[in-house]
Design a protein around this motif. Sequence first.
Motif, PDB file in Angstrom:
ATOM      1  N   ARG A 128      -3.633  16.834  18.570  1.00 39.17           N
ATOM      2  CA  ARG A 128      -4.237  17.522  17.471  1.00 39.17           C
ATOM      3  C   ARG A 128      -4.288  19.236  17.596  1.00 39.17           C
ATOM      4  O   ARG A 128      -5.391  19.899  17.893  1.00 39.17           O
ATOM      5  CB  ARG A 128      -5.587  17.313  17.239  1.00 39.17           C
ATOM      6  N   ARG A 175      -1.973  24.017  14.417  1.00 40.38           N
ATOM      7  CA  ARG A 175      -0.870  24.264  14.156  1.00 40.38           C
ATOM      8  C   ARG A 175      -0.828  25.280  13.049  1.00 40.38           C
ATOM      9  O   ARG A 175      -1.681  25.561  12.360  1.00 40.38           O
ATOM     10  CB  ARG A 175      -0.261  22.905  13.311  1.00 40.38           C
ATOM     11  N   GLU A 195       0.102  27.111   9.852  1.00 42.45           N
ATOM     12  CA  GLU A 195       0.311  26.553   8.452  1.00 42.45           C
ATOM     13  C   GLU A 195       1.741  26.868   8.119  1.00 42.45           C
ATOM     14  O   GLU A 195       2.227  28.183   8.433  1.00 42.45           O
ATOM     15  CB  GLU A 195      -0.309  27.360   7.380  1.00 42.45           C
ATOM     16  N   GLU A 244      -9.046  22.958   3.454  1.00 44.08           N
ATOM     17  CA  GLU A 244      -8.121  22.671   4.584  1.00 44.08           C
ATOM     18  C   GLU A 244      -8.604  23.662   5.971  1.00 44.08           C
ATOM     19  O   GLU A 244      -8.605  23.409   7.094  1.00 44.08           O
ATOM     20  CB  GLU A 244      -6.618  22.411   4.609  1.00 44.08           C
ATOM     21  N   ASN A 245      -8.324  24.961   5.608  1.00 47.12           N
ATOM     22  CA  ASN A 245      -8.587  26.105   6.424  1.00 47.12           C
ATOM     23  C   ASN A 245      -9.126  27.224   6.193  1.00 47.12           C
ATOM     24  O   ASN A 245      -9.434  27.869   6.750  1.00 47.12           O
ATOM     25  CB  ASN A 245      -7.218  26.515   7.015  1.00 47.12           C
ATOM     26  N   LYS A 263     -12.741  28.446   7.427  1.00 47.04           N
ATOM     27  CA  LYS A 263     -13.059  28.405   8.821  1.00 47.04           C
ATOM     28  C   LYS A 263     -13.221  29.956   9.107  1.00 47.04           C
ATOM     29  O   LYS A 263     -13.132  30.896   8.453  1.00 47.04           O
ATOM     30  CB  LYS A 263     -11.779  27.813   9.434  1.00 47.04           C
ATOM     31  N   HIS A 287     -16.093  23.453   4.433  1.00 48.93           N
ATOM     32  CA  HIS A 287     -15.592  23.025   6.148  1.00 48.93           C
ATOM     33  C   HIS A 287     -15.029  24.383   6.709  1.00 48.93           C
ATOM     34  O   HIS A 287     -14.046  24.750   6.325  1.00 48.93           O
ATOM     35  CB  HIS A 287     -14.531  22.158   5.961  1.00 48.93           C
ATOM     36  N   GLN A 313     -10.314  27.535  15.794  1.00 49.10           N
ATOM     37  CA  GLN A 313     -10.070  28.659  14.638  1.00 49.10           C
ATOM     38  C   GLN A 313     -11.074  29.681  14.573  1.00 49.10           C
ATOM     39  O   GLN A 313     -11.580  29.774  13.453  1.00 49.10           O
ATOM     40  CB  GLN A 313      -9.647  27.775  13.115  1.00 49.10           C
ATOM     41  N   ASN A 367     -18.817  21.220  13.666  1.00 52.68           N
ATOM     42  CA  ASN A 367     -17.994  20.435  13.755  1.00 52.68           C
ATOM     43  C   ASN A 367     -17.497  20.256  15.183  1.00 52.68           C
ATOM     44  O   ASN A 367     -17.543  21.328  15.945  1.00 52.68           O
ATOM     45  CB  ASN A 367     -16.894  21.145  13.013  1.00 52.68           C
ATOM     46  N   GLU A 368     -17.195  19.114  15.542  1.00 50.27           N
ATOM     47  CA  GLU A 368     -16.663  18.666  17.095  1.00 50.27           C
ATOM     48  C   GLU A 368     -17.337  19.370  17.981  1.00 50.27           C
ATOM     49  O   GLU A 368     -16.860  20.050  18.930  1.00 50.27           O
ATOM     50  CB  GLU A 368     -15.296  18.990  16.872  1.00 50.27           C
ATOM     51  N   GLN A 385     -14.206  11.762  10.758  1.00 54.02           N
ATOM     52  CA  GLN A 385     -13.025  12.775  10.442  1.00 54.02           C
ATOM     53  C   GLN A 385     -11.999  11.428  10.152  1.00 54.02           C
ATOM     54  O   GLN A 385     -11.215  11.464   9.350  1.00 54.02           O
ATOM     55  CB  GLN A 385     -12.460  13.519  11.536  1.00 54.02           C
ATOM     56  N   GLU A 421     -11.663  13.311   6.657  1.00 53.86           N
ATOM     57  CA  GLU A 421     -10.711  13.735   7.046  1.00 53.86           C
ATOM     58  C   GLU A 421      -9.634  12.811   7.311  1.00 53.86           C
ATOM     59  O   GLU A 421      -8.701  12.900   8.055  1.00 53.86           O
ATOM     60  CB  GLU A 421     -10.609  14.618   8.304  1.00 53.86           C
ATOM     61  N   TRP A 464      -6.919  13.905   4.357  1.00 52.36           N
ATOM     62  CA  TRP A 464      -6.643  15.070   4.808  1.00 52.36           C
ATOM     63  C   TRP A 464      -5.413  15.751   4.393  1.00 52.36           C
ATOM     64  O   TRP A 464      -4.370  16.131   4.984  1.00 52.36           O
ATOM     65  CB  TRP A 464      -6.753  15.113   6.271  1.00 52.36           C
ATOM     66  N   TRP A 473      -0.933  17.989   8.171  1.00 51.01           N
ATOM     67  CA  TRP A 473      -0.847  18.533   9.467  1.00 51.01           C
ATOM     68  C   TRP A 473      -0.239  17.738  10.731  1.00 51.01           C
ATOM     69  O   TRP A 473       0.183  18.163  11.802  1.00 51.01           O
ATOM     70  CB  TRP A 473      -2.240  19.048   9.933  1.00 51.01           C
TER      71      TRP A 473
END
Length: 463
Positions: A6, A9, A11, A90-91, A94, A127, A134, A173-174, A251, A282, A315, A323
């Motif tokens: 993970r 990455r 885009e 998706e992004n 962020k 999200h 990020q 998150n996380e 997720q 996700e 996702w 992704w």
Amino acid sequence: MVIDSRQVRQEPGDRRPRLRVRRAFSLGVVGLLTAAGVLALSGPASAASTLGGAAAAKGRYFGAAVAANHLGEAPYATTLDTEFNAVTPENEMKWDAVESSRNSFNFGSADQIVGHAQGKGMKIRGHTLVWHSQLPGWVGGLSATELRSAMNNHITKVMQHYQGKIYAWDVVNEAFQDGNSGAGRSSPFQDKLGDGFIEEAFRTARAADPGAKLCYNDYNTDGQNAKSNAVYAMVKDFKARGVPIDCVGFQSHFNNQSPVPGDYQQNLQRFADLGVDVQITELDIEGSGTAQADNYRRVTQACLAVSRCTGITVWGVTDKYSWRASGTPLLFDNNYAKKPAYTAVLTALGGTSGGGGGGGGGASCTASYSETQRWGDRFNGQVTVTAGSSAISDWTVTVTVRSAQSVSTTWNGTPSWDSSGKVMTMRPNGNGNLGAGAATSFGFTVMANGDWSAPAIGSCTAS
Ligand code: XIL
């Protein structure tokens, strides 16, 4: 165990020109064909013939992560709009996307997704507000005092911008480590503010938009393990002390190294029993064919079996833009064709594919496409319209070509065009009578202008 593939990455910079499509028949289920392949598409859509419709019938939503830069691609938008009734940017929401420099906010791409979703009546998951990844560099450079104020400012400004529009926010998150420690993951927030940053973030979030559900979201928490136990203890403590939290997001990024846990449903249930909603946020499962379909079915059934599991988000819309594209983890393939996993999910949700059997005798038809000939500059496409289990007296099919392409000729049908000139609605030449199971074809020539992609064939509607 740990999903270590993970990495963040970039885009893929999709620079396709935007193609705004006005669909005369927004029921369209899109299929794109490889030159050789043939795919049947069914219609008309009914409430239970799409993922969103079938989920809604079970009191749930079915969402997809969406990237703003793909919304202009007709089959992407059509698949999204037809099949899904919720989105997660998706992004685009962020921290690095909305506040790349301190207290200067840019909501352009996120607004695009929110506008699109609102226009279609879709739920929106926000999200994400506080995450170690990020995250722009300036955040890590702040002192503890400044960081606290920057975090609260970020949460407040972003949530207020979208006030009233977001169903649920992934507030944090996380925040937990993988493995057995059960401790917080190192991040500027954890390292400078300590465990208490999570509580502070949730309290700030509640004040910023009291109407949004506030979620904690993480991965490798999908079964019972040290990490999910740590999250569980936190949620239990929050509930006991009145710290605002409404939901926990799982997720659910799965592959052979990180398979769907055997106790997936039980784990969702134990969180729900703490008095929070649970959501699958996700979902993607690497694989193909029956094995992938079986895993998707299990996940869907687990959510349905837990009354507080309010929805599932995959996702991405298509494997093409996943992704983890090489793992083909989603429900629609690179050409937007439905995969066996799609059918497994739809069926588990109690839905049925349109067309044939289950419809109870109503007028229906299917449309299948094939490329019949190709020259240096153009190709011929043929669409075969087949009546369902009863006779029909009329039908329509939409054909959407890519922005570079144009249709130069058609035969055996009566076309009409939308204002973009890219969406052709085909009706019969003369009467549209077809007996049960009978078929007719129409054809057209597409000037490729460098793009040899098959057109998107919308679902067949019949009367
Ligand atoms: C991923 C996106 O899909 C990628 O496009 C991006 O490059 C990295 O982030 N957990 C999360 C998501 O909460 O935000 C991540 O999304 C995937 C893992």
